[in-house]
Structure formats: C-alpha cells, structure tokens
Design a protein around this motif. Structure first.
Motif, PDB file in Angstrom:
ATOM      1  N   ILE A 172       0.836  -1.207   0.000  1.00  0.00           N
ATOM      2  CA  ILE A 172       0.000   0.000   0.000  1.00  0.00           C
ATOM      3  C   ILE A 172       0.871   1.257   0.000  1.00  0.00           C
ATOM      4  CG2 ILE A 172      -1.855   1.288   1.158  1.00  0.00           C
ATOM      5  CD1 ILE A 172      -2.715  -1.469   0.099  1.00  0.00           C
ATOM      6  N   CYS A 173       1.875   1.286   0.898  1.00  0.00           N
ATOM      7  CA  CYS A 173       2.736   2.461   1.009  1.00  0.00           C
ATOM      8  C   CYS A 173       4.200   2.059   1.141  1.00  0.00           C
ATOM      9  CB  CYS A 173       2.330   3.298   2.229  1.00  0.00           C
ATOM     10  SG  CYS A 173       3.424   4.726   2.504  1.00  0.00           S
ATOM     11  N   PRO A 174       5.057   2.400   0.184  1.00  0.00           N
ATOM     12  CA  PRO A 174       4.835   3.224  -1.010  1.00  0.00           C
ATOM     13  C   PRO A 174       3.883   2.620  -2.047  1.00  0.00           C
ATOM     14  CG  PRO A 174       7.170   3.102  -0.484  1.00  0.00           C
ATOM     15  CD  PRO A 174       6.485   2.079   0.353  1.00  0.00           C
ATOM     16  N   GLY A 175       3.641   1.323  -2.020  1.00  0.00           N
ATOM     17  CA  GLY A 175       2.707   0.721  -2.967  1.00  0.00           C
ATOM     18  C   GLY A 175       3.405  -0.033  -4.082  1.00  0.00           C
ATOM     19  N   THR A 176       2.776  -1.149  -4.443  1.00  0.00           N
ATOM     20  CA  THR A 176       3.301  -1.980  -5.549  1.00  0.00           C
ATOM     21  C   THR A 176       2.105  -2.416  -6.407  1.00  0.00           C
ATOM     22  OG1 THR A 176       3.046  -4.008  -4.259  1.00  0.00           O
ATOM     23  CG2 THR A 176       5.138  -2.849  -4.057  1.00  0.00           C
ATOM     24  N   PRO A 177       1.435  -1.446  -7.068  1.00  0.00           N
ATOM     25  CA  PRO A 177       0.166  -1.744  -7.758  1.00  0.00           C
ATOM     26  C   PRO A 177       0.251  -2.827  -8.829  1.00  0.00           C
ATOM     27  CG  PRO A 177       0.932   0.500  -8.258  1.00  0.00           C
ATOM     28  CD  PRO A 177       1.756   0.008  -7.137  1.00  0.00           C
ATOM     29  N   GLU A 178       1.303  -2.774  -9.651  1.00  0.00           N
ATOM     30  CA  GLU A 178       1.404  -3.772 -10.735  1.00  0.00           C
ATOM     31  C   GLU A 178       1.610  -5.178 -10.173  1.00  0.00           C
ATOM     32  OE1 GLU A 178       3.667  -1.323 -10.420  1.00  0.00           O
ATOM     33  OE2 GLU A 178       3.111   0.179 -11.930  1.00  0.00           O
ATOM     34  N   TYR A 179       2.432  -5.277  -9.090  1.00  0.00           N
ATOM     35  CA  TYR A 179       2.681  -6.578  -8.450  1.00  0.00           C
ATOM     36  C   TYR A 179       1.383  -7.119  -7.867  1.00  0.00           C
ATOM     37  CZ  TYR A 179       4.364  -9.998  -5.019  1.00  0.00           C
ATOM     38  OH  TYR A 179       4.557 -11.139  -4.279  1.00  0.00           O
ATOM     39  N   LEU A 180       0.665  -6.250  -7.142  1.00  0.00           N
ATOM     40  CA  LEU A 180      -0.599  -6.663  -6.511  1.00  0.00           C
ATOM     41  C   LEU A 180      -1.581  -7.186  -7.551  1.00  0.00           C
ATOM     42  CD1 LEU A 180      -1.857  -4.268  -3.673  1.00  0.00           C
ATOM     43  CD2 LEU A 180      -0.950  -6.585  -3.512  1.00  0.00           C
ATOM     44  N   GLU A 239       5.592   1.220   8.936  1.00  0.00           N
ATOM     45  CA  GLU A 239       6.394   1.088  10.152  1.00  0.00           C
ATOM     46  C   GLU A 239       6.474   2.401  10.935  1.00  0.00           C
ATOM     47  OE1 GLU A 239       7.299   0.026   7.142  1.00  0.00           O
ATOM     48  OE2 GLU A 239       9.176   0.868   6.483  1.00  0.00           O
ATOM     49  N   TYR A 240       6.178   2.293  12.236  1.00  0.00           N
ATOM     50  CA  TYR A 240       6.338   3.403  13.195  1.00  0.00           C
ATOM     51  C   TYR A 240       5.418   4.597  12.892  1.00  0.00           C
ATOM     52  CZ  TYR A 240      10.628   0.624  13.206  1.00  0.00           C
ATOM     53  OH  TYR A 240      11.527  -0.430  13.174  1.00  0.00           O
ATOM     54  N   THR A 241       4.349   4.369  12.089  1.00  0.00           N
ATOM     55  CA  THR A 241       3.419   5.469  11.776  1.00  0.00           C
ATOM     56  C   THR A 241       1.982   4.955  11.826  1.00  0.00           C
ATOM     57  OG1 THR A 241       3.035   5.133   9.394  1.00  0.00           O
ATOM     58  CG2 THR A 241       5.108   6.241  10.018  1.00  0.00           C
ATOM     59  N   GLU A 243      -1.690   3.846   6.551  1.00  0.00           N
ATOM     60  CA  GLU A 243      -2.077   2.485   6.156  1.00  0.00           C
ATOM     61  C   GLU A 243      -1.007   1.832   5.269  1.00  0.00           C
ATOM     62  OE1 GLU A 243      -5.736   2.203   3.980  1.00  0.00           O
ATOM     63  OE2 GLU A 243      -5.524   0.037   3.655  1.00  0.00           O
ATOM     64  N   ASP A 244      -0.703   0.568   5.580  1.00  0.00           N
ATOM     65  CA  ASP A 244       0.151  -0.251   4.743  1.00  0.00           C
ATOM     66  C   ASP A 244      -0.194  -1.709   5.076  1.00  0.00           C
ATOM     67  OD1 ASP A 244       3.740  -0.877   4.287  1.00  0.00           O
ATOM     68  OD2 ASP A 244       2.053  -0.982   2.879  1.00  0.00           O
ATOM     69  N   GLY A 245       0.456  -2.636   4.417  1.00  0.00           N
ATOM     70  CA  GLY A 245       0.204  -4.038   4.718  1.00  0.00           C
ATOM     71  C   GLY A 245       1.110  -4.955   3.939  1.00  0.00           C
ATOM     72  N   LEU A 246       0.960  -6.248   4.239  1.00  0.00           N
ATOM     73  CA  LEU A 246       1.755  -7.292   3.588  1.00  0.00           C
ATOM     74  C   LEU A 246       0.837  -8.141   2.725  1.00  0.00           C
ATOM     75  CD1 LEU A 246       3.722  -8.513   6.754  1.00  0.00           C
ATOM     76  CD2 LEU A 246       4.615  -6.999   4.997  1.00  0.00           C
ATOM     77  N   GLU A 247       1.321  -8.561   1.553  1.00  0.00           N
ATOM     78  CA  GLU A 247       0.573  -9.475   0.701  1.00  0.00           C
ATOM     79  C   GLU A 247       1.282 -10.818   0.701  1.00  0.00           C
ATOM     80  OE1 GLU A 247      -2.232  -8.529  -0.730  1.00  0.00           O
ATOM     81  OE2 GLU A 247      -2.700  -9.970  -2.321  1.00  0.00           O
ATOM     82  N   LYS A 248       0.552 -11.859   1.102  1.00  0.00           N
ATOM     83  CA  LYS A 248       1.088 -13.222   1.104  1.00  0.00           C
ATOM     84  C   LYS A 248       0.531 -13.952  -0.107  1.00  0.00           C
ATOM     85  CE  LYS A 248       0.709 -17.617   3.608  1.00  0.00           C
ATOM     86  NZ  LYS A 248      -0.180 -18.333   4.586  1.00  0.00           N
ATOM     87  N   SER A 249       1.432 -14.453  -0.947  1.00  0.00           N
ATOM     88  CA  SER A 249       1.002 -15.143  -2.167  1.00  0.00           C
ATOM     89  C   SER A 249       1.615 -16.537  -2.207  1.00  0.00           C
ATOM     90  CB  SER A 249       1.437 -14.347  -3.396  1.00  0.00           C
ATOM     91  OG  SER A 249       0.940 -13.017  -3.320  1.00  0.00           O
TER      92      SER A 249
END
Ligand SMILES: Cn1ncc2cc([C@H](O)c3cccc(CNC(=O)c4cc(-c5ccc(F)cc5)cc(O)c4O)c3)ccc21
Ligand SMILES: [Mg+2]
Length: 214
Positions: free
Chosen positions: A172-180, A199-201, A204-210
């Motif tokens: 999400i942040c910085p973001g990896t739109p094409e990968y997602l 991290e430390y903020t 919104e962000d997150g992890l993608e498990k594939s």
C-alpha cells in the motif's frame, strides 16, 4: 564527515542491545526508529505478521530481497530451524556493511548468507551459486518497481514450487500496484492481504502473502 542513518542505527544497537540476543536487537532498532529517527525497517507491527508467516511455513530455503540494515533478516533468521540458512540480497555496499554488523551482533551470522548485488542479476544465479532448487519462502522488501519483474524471474528460473510462499512488504505504502494486480489476478497464485500500518506510523500499509500453486 557526518554519519549515515544506518550507521547511527548500528550505534544504537551496540549501545542498547545485548550481544547474541536477537530480540534485544529488534527492540533496540524499533526504539531508535520510534524515538530518534524513522527508518524503513518492516517494523514491529508488520514484523509480527512476518514472524507468524515464517513460523507457519517453517522454511528450509529462504530468500530476502532488500537487506537494508538487517532488521527483517534478524527477525526471520531467529525463527529458522537449526541448520537452515537464509540468503539476503543487498545492492548497496554501505547498507550491506551495516547489516553484516547488526546480524553478527544478534549472533545470527551462521544462519545468514548476505550477498551484495542486484536481485535481477542474482536471482538467475541462485541454483548454480547456492545449490538452490526452489525457495520455500521469499520476503520482498527491495525497490517496489522490482517486485513484479522479480516474481516473473522466479517463475522463469524455476525457483518456485507448489506451496512456495512470497510475502511482500509495502503493497500500500509506497505501494506496488502492478505486483498486486499480477498476484491477485493470476490463477497460479492464492493471495491474501494482511492490513497493518507503515512502520512506526499510523499510515495504512500491509503485507501481501502469495502462495504459488504450481
Ligand atoms: C534490486 N535490488 N536488489 C537488492 C536490493 C536492495 C535494495 C535496498 O535494500 C533498498 C534501498 C532503498 C530502498 C529500498 C526499498 N524499500 C523502500 O523503498 C521502502 C520505503 C518505505 C517508505 C515509505 C514511506 C515513505 F514516506 C518513505 C519510505 C518504506 C519501506 O518499508 C520500504 O521498504 C531497498 C534496493 C534494491 C535492490
Ligand atoms: Mg519495506
């Protein structure tokens, strides 16, 4: 000349952590990033998700793209079963030098193979240089525009097997739109998003498990 942020982070580890104690190294870095200087470690919130996925997979072959200062390297290596090593790729020699010292301070140097170089060059060399057939677990945390070309490289090089798990930071942040889009649309992957924060903020962000389906 003025020190760098990674060098100041290393000093904080040497001052506040206990040699040979990975948990204290992780805490010292998180404290430094919360109270002194923000740095782009995966951090404690997303780090706990990383821990749970590594524990669940219990991998025998592990690859990390983007060592930076070695924070996630320490998080992963401390959970690996005896005799298992993780390979981590870092293209920036200054980062690699600090990471090497932080990993050693945690006492995990025997569980880590830190390779200096770029993922695009090194991924095709994994089989010949390290005798890898396939990876059980891959953590992506390097340049965000490299996630998609590198997952395609893993496929082309036959480095994934049915059940291989890829965990990607910063989707999400910085973001990896094409990968997602790729992993969520491809019939060859089963993907799941783990919401968290940068991290430390509070951003919104997150992890993608594939999981590769073969
Ligand atoms: C090709 N190749 N092969 C190996 C390899 C290794 C590297 C380096 O380890 C490296 C150096 C610089 C940047 C990164 C990527 N990381 C980030 O850019 C990032 C940013 C932020 C963020 C978020 C919000 C902000 F406002 C600012 C930064 C939060 C995060 O968690 C990050 O991981 C990785 C680079 C390319 C490599
Ligand atoms: Mg990251």
């Amino acid at each position: 000349t003025r020190s760098t942020r990674p060098q100041r982070m290393l000093k904080a580890v040497q001052k506040n952590a206990t040699k040979g104690n990975p948990k204290s190294v992780i805490s010292a870095i998180d404290y430094f990033c919360k109270h002194s200087e923000w740095a782009m470690n995966v951090g404690d919130e997303k780090g706990s998700i990383l821990d749970s996925v590594v524990t669940e997979v219990n991998p025998s072959t592990v690859l990390e793209l983007g060592t930076y200062c070695g924070y996630s390297t320490v998080r992963i290596a401390r959970l690996l079963s005896p005799g298992t090593k993780l390979i981590t790729l870092e293209f920036n020699p200054a980062n690699a030098a600090v990471a090497k010292q932080i990993i050693a301070y945690a006492g995990l140097q025997d569980k880590v193979i830190l390779v200096e170089g770029s993922s695009g060059d090194l991924i095709p060399q994994m089989k010949e240089r390290f005798g890898i057939t396939t990876f059980d677990f891959i953590f992506l945390d390097h340049w965000k525009d490299r996630y998609l070309p590198d997952i395609k490289l893993f496929e082309e090089c036959g480095l994934l097997r049915k059940g291989s798990v890829l965990l990607a930071d910063n989707v999400i942040c910085p973001g990896t739109p094409e990968y997602l889009e790729y992993v969520r649309k491809s019939p060859r992957y089963e993907s799941k998003y783990f919401p968290a924060h940068l991290e430390y903020t509070k951003v919104e962000d997150g992890l993608e498990k594939s999981v590769f389906l073969g």
